[in-house]
Design a protein around this motif. Structure first.
Motif, PDB file in Angstrom:
ATOM      1  N   ILE A   6      50.474  44.193  25.677  1.00 15.90           N
ATOM      2  CA  ILE A   6      50.778  45.057  24.587  1.00 15.90           C
ATOM      3  C   ILE A   6      52.246  44.229  23.803  1.00 15.90           C
ATOM      4  O   ILE A   6      52.688  43.107  24.194  1.00 15.90           O
ATOM      5  N   ARG A  64      54.890  49.321  36.906  1.00 12.85           N
ATOM      6  CA  ARG A  64      55.608  49.858  37.294  1.00 12.85           C
ATOM      7  C   ARG A  64      55.395  51.276  35.870  1.00 12.85           C
ATOM      8  O   ARG A  64      55.984  52.704  36.248  1.00 12.85           O
ATOM      9  N   GLN A  65      55.630  50.872  34.702  1.00 14.11           N
ATOM     10  CA  GLN A  65      56.319  51.333  33.878  1.00 14.11           C
ATOM     11  C   GLN A  65      53.893  51.814  33.128  1.00 14.11           C
ATOM     12  O   GLN A  65      54.265  52.469  32.104  1.00 14.11           O
ATOM     13  N   GLY A  66      53.376  51.613  33.776  1.00 14.98           N
ATOM     14  CA  GLY A  66      51.773  51.822  33.563  1.00 14.98           C
ATOM     15  C   GLY A  66      51.538  51.153  32.032  1.00 14.98           C
ATOM     16  O   GLY A  66      50.634  51.728  31.180  1.00 14.98           O
ATOM     17  N   LEU A  67      51.537  49.883  32.005  1.00 16.33           N
ATOM     18  CA  LEU A  67      51.914  49.899  30.304  1.00 16.33           C
ATOM     19  C   LEU A  67      51.363  48.410  30.775  1.00 16.33           C
ATOM     20  O   LEU A  67      50.597  48.000  31.887  1.00 16.33           O
ATOM     21  N   ASP A  68      49.886  48.264  28.890  1.00 18.50           N
ATOM     22  CA  ASP A  68      49.530  46.993  28.908  1.00 18.50           C
ATOM     23  C   ASP A  68      49.679  46.030  29.397  1.00 18.50           C
ATOM     24  O   ASP A  68      50.957  45.370  28.030  1.00 18.50           O
ATOM     25  N   SER A 113      62.643  57.961  22.779  1.00 18.06           N
ATOM     26  CA  SER A 113      61.329  58.382  23.446  1.00 18.06           C
ATOM     27  C   SER A 113      61.278  57.167  24.814  1.00 18.06           C
ATOM     28  O   SER A 113      61.485  56.263  24.426  1.00 18.06           O
ATOM     29  N   LEU A 114      60.162  58.512  25.369  1.00 18.82           N
ATOM     30  CA  LEU A 114      60.471  57.701  27.051  1.00 18.82           C
ATOM     31  C   LEU A 114      59.306  56.104  26.566  1.00 18.82           C
ATOM     32  O   LEU A 114      59.498  55.411  27.026  1.00 18.82           O
ATOM     33  N   PHE A 115      58.658  56.201  25.691  1.00 22.12           N
ATOM     34  CA  PHE A 115      57.262  55.276  25.518  1.00 22.12           C
ATOM     35  C   PHE A 115      57.982  54.410  24.729  1.00 22.12           C
ATOM     36  O   PHE A 115      58.242  53.072  25.016  1.00 22.12           O
ATOM     37  N   LYS A 139      60.594  52.376  27.429  1.00 22.17           N
ATOM     38  CA  LYS A 139      59.397  51.012  28.027  1.00 22.17           C
ATOM     39  C   LYS A 139      59.652  49.772  27.396  1.00 22.17           C
ATOM     40  O   LYS A 139      59.340  49.393  27.354  1.00 22.17           O
ATOM     41  N   LEU A 140      58.456  50.200  25.907  1.00 22.77           N
ATOM     42  CA  LEU A 140      58.502  49.032  24.931  1.00 22.77           C
ATOM     43  C   LEU A 140      59.971  47.919  25.439  1.00 22.77           C
ATOM     44  O   LEU A 140      59.695  47.215  24.998  1.00 22.77           O
ATOM     45  N   GLN A 158      64.900  58.148  35.296  1.00 19.82           N
ATOM     46  CA  GLN A 158      63.964  58.293  35.153  1.00 19.82           C
ATOM     47  C   GLN A 158      63.307  59.188  36.566  1.00 19.82           C
ATOM     48  O   GLN A 158      62.178  59.521  36.663  1.00 19.82           O
TER      49      GLN A 158
END
Lengths: 195, 490
Positions: free
Chosen positions: A48, A41-45, A149-151, A154-155, A97
């Motif tokens: 990562i 959902r968060q579009g993460l790899d 930040s949003l990224f 997410k991390l 968000q």
């Protein structure tokens, strides 16, 4: 205060440990599922790498084997209290968000938060049985997190869930250790009686 | 003396300069000029440069050079006609260059120095934007104005195609004045001194991925830059799952350019910059649509307490949470403004507005906005013509007669200012279903009564009722529940 070591306490201790193990295993599998949903959902790899996240206790413990039962419980309790507030914060960020668009991640997060809260309560019960009593939570509110930040958010969420998954594994092992030694195993290793 | 040139910067005074051909050491020079109606005027100078008024007509110039000891070397005469004089305005002076990092916009302000020139001259400005360490030319744009014999401050905005943090942006400006009645050569001024907006790549600890957490419209072209510490390298930058070719902006800044961005997921598209020594930075881009004009905006009241407006939202914006579309209902007669809670995932859009005392007509503007755009729809409503009563409740039937009954029902709402039209549906096993209309004054949260006659004795009837506004029909309420009643034997 003497360590409680009556037959009923032992029975209760064993029951709490085995129920705790089941809860931790369930949490482990739910957190693994949640991680998959989260990454997608968060579009993460999925591969990562995430640096250690502030405020998230590391599951890896030095000299894990030498820990007393009470130390194990105290470490677990501190960790799950931290996860409880971190997950609550993640849930709030999620709602902010994604709002109405999220019918999957939010509910899954909420379910895991519920389990973490239940497990925290469970640990407090076990500590009660250790005639030690769970330490009060430091201060009512955790310090306000830095503005990320949003990224980064997410991390950090990914880091929290990965570490929680590790902790769920460790908790199963910790509780197995506890189950072997019965209540008051902290005192058994010559720890001073709590005043 | 040779190469005499005269240049005016302001059409009043001109500066004449010349060269000395011989290599011998010189002392002063004497510059004398005569216009046809004046005696010669002379100036002594060591500068090979003299400032004199711009003549009305041609002038004759005599330049004599002297040695250090004062003995005359050489004398030369020049004929300067009006067309030999050049007009080159002085380089403009930039007052300010202001960045707006949120919109990547530079705002340039400068004074046109119009007081130095006659009224009404056409001024052409060229503004040049340069970028990167190498100060590459990004754009050169024209701007025209009229000089008004006063110093006017002009303002010019320019939106960069990349965040201003990415690398330093430089701006300079020059001027050309089209003086039609000036015979001589006219040229552009020099460029003004450059003004700079330093990028993050010039700050000692400047780093980050820009723009940070931005919202853009579908189809936009977006440039992302990764600013990092000295010595690090950007290895790759990805947008979503795809790597993009790197564009070097400076030793500490690299960029990628995404063209024609597609709509993003609800959580946005991640842009990740991977650097040497395991460095990583990221940002999120939300790509969606501006709001559509709301369609089929309709407002009605079911109880004269709340006005309920509904509409069709049109295309989904693809933006959620804090970036979701916001709706507000503004009533311009009373000036009252209500913000509406809307669930982006539900098709139906509803917003409630309080019925105001002593106000029958409502002029609504439904304002719709999200980070990409805003729009609105408007509607003028006479409330008495938009009454859609709630479903009648607590229907009861009474009667101790063989041919008539009395029906009672309650309607939630305040209808005191209108008449109601209610329709009673009468059904029985062996006669056709009938509709009986009855109108009555409306009441405030009250119970209503109607009598039905000419019924058959000892017959089981089923009744239900619905109501609407009597004078300006808009919509029927829902049907009440059904009540059964058997008339007495004859």
């Amino acid at each position: 205060m003497a360590a409680a070591d009556t037959p009923s306490a032992t029975l209760r201790h064993h029951d709490l440990c085995s129920r705790g193990i089941r809860l931790a295993r369930k949490m482990r599998s739910d957190v693994t599922d949640l991680l998959d949903i989260y990454v997608q959902r968060q579009g993460l790899d999925a591969s990562i790498s995430v640096a250690a996240v502030d405020g998230v206790p590391a599951a890896a413990a030095e000299r894990w084997a030498e820990q007393t039962g009470t130390q194990r419980l105290l470490d677990n309790l501190a960790a799950y209290r931290a996860f409880r507030s971190l997950l609550a914060q993640m849930l709030e960020e999620q709602r902010e968000q994604l709002g109405d668009a999220d019918a999957e991640l939010g509910p899954a997060l909420a379910a895991v938060l519920l389990q973490v809260s239940a497990f925290t309560y469970h640990l407090e019960e076990l500590l009660e049985l250790e005639s030690r009593g769970a330490p009060a939570e430091e201060g009512s509110e955790p310090p306000a997190p830095p503005r990320l930040s949003l990224f980064e958010q997410k991390l950090r969420g990914l880091g929290v869930l990965r570490e929680l998954a590790q902790w769920a594994v460790r908790s199963v092992r910790d509780l197995r250790q506890l189950a072997k030694h019965g209540p008051g195993s902290g005192a058994a290793l010559g720890l001073p009686e709590s005043q | 003396p040779q190469n005499l040139k005269c240049v005016t910067h302001n059409l009043h005074k001109m500066v004449c300069t010349w060269d000395i051909s011989s290599k011998r050491r010189h002392g002063q020079a004497e510059f004398c000029y005569t216009t046809n109606d004046h005696l010669p005027r002379c100036y002594k100078t060591k500068e090979k440069r003299v400032e004199i008024p711009v003549p009305e007509s041609s002038i004759t110039v005599k330049i004599t050079t002297y040695s250090i000891s004062g003995t005359a070397f050489a004398t030369r005469r020049f004929e300067i006609n009006k067309k030999d004089i050049s007009f080159v305005p002085l380089a403009p002076h930039i007052l300010s260059l202001t960045p707006d990092f949120s919109t990547f916009t530079l705002t340039l302000k400068w004074s046109d120095n119009g007081s130095a020139f006659p009224y009404g001259l056409d001024a052409s400005w060229e503004i040049e934007v340069l970028r990167k360490e190498t100060m590459e030319d990004v754009t050169r744009e024209s701007y025209n104005s009229k000089l008004t014999h006063e110093d006017v401050i002009h303002s010019w905005k320019w939106k960069s195609d990349m965040p201003l943090e990415c690398t330093s942006h430089y701006v300079r400006i020059r001027l050309y004045i089209n003086v039609t009645q000036f015979d001589g050569h006219k040229d552009w001024s020099d460029w003004s001194p450059v003004e700079v907006i330093p990028g993050k790549d010039t700050e000692p600890s400047g780093s980050g991925l820009f723009p940070q957490d931005t919202v853009v419209a579908v189809g936009s072209n977006v440039t992302f830059c990764c600013v990092h510490e000295e010595g690090r390298q950007v290895q790759r930058m990805s947008y979503g799952a795809k790597d993009y070719p790197l564009i070097r902006l400076s030793s500490r800044s690299s960029a990628i350019r995404v063209l024609n961005a597609n709509a993003s997921d609800a959580s946005g598209t991640n842009i990740v910059c991977r650097m040497s020594e395991n460095g990583m930075d990221g940002t999120v881009l939300f790509v969606g649509y501006g709001p559509d004009i709301p369609e089929e905006l309709s407002c009605e009241t079911s109880n004269f307490v709340i006005i309920k407006c509904t509409w069709k939202p049109g295309r989904a914006s693809g933006l959620y949470g804090v970036r979701g579309t916001k709706y507000s209902l503004i009533e311009s007669i009373s000036g009252k403004n209500v913000s509406c809670e809307v669930n982006e995932m539900k098709k139906e859009r509803v917003c409630g507005f309080p019925v105001l005392a002593d106000q029958k007509t409502y002029s609504f503007v439904l304002g719709v906005s999200n980070p990409i755009g805003q729009t609105e729809a408007s509607l003028l409503v006479d409330l008495n013509q938009r009454v859609h009563p709630e479903t009648p409740e607590k229907l009861t039937v009474s009667g101790n007669s063989s041919t008539s009954v009395r029906l009672h029902w309650y309607i939630n709402g305040s209808f005191a200012e209108i008449r109601l039209l209610c329709q009673i549906e009468i059904s029985s096993a062996h006669s056709e279903q009938k509709l009986h209309n009855v109108s009555m004054p409306g009441g405030r949260f009250s119970t209503y009564t109607a009598q039905l006659n000419a019924l058959h004795p000892y017959t089981k009837y089923r009744f239900r009722v619905r109501c609407s506004a009597a004078d300006h029909f808009w919509r029927w309420s829902g049907w009440s529940g059904t009540e059964e009643h058997t008339t007495l034997e004859a």
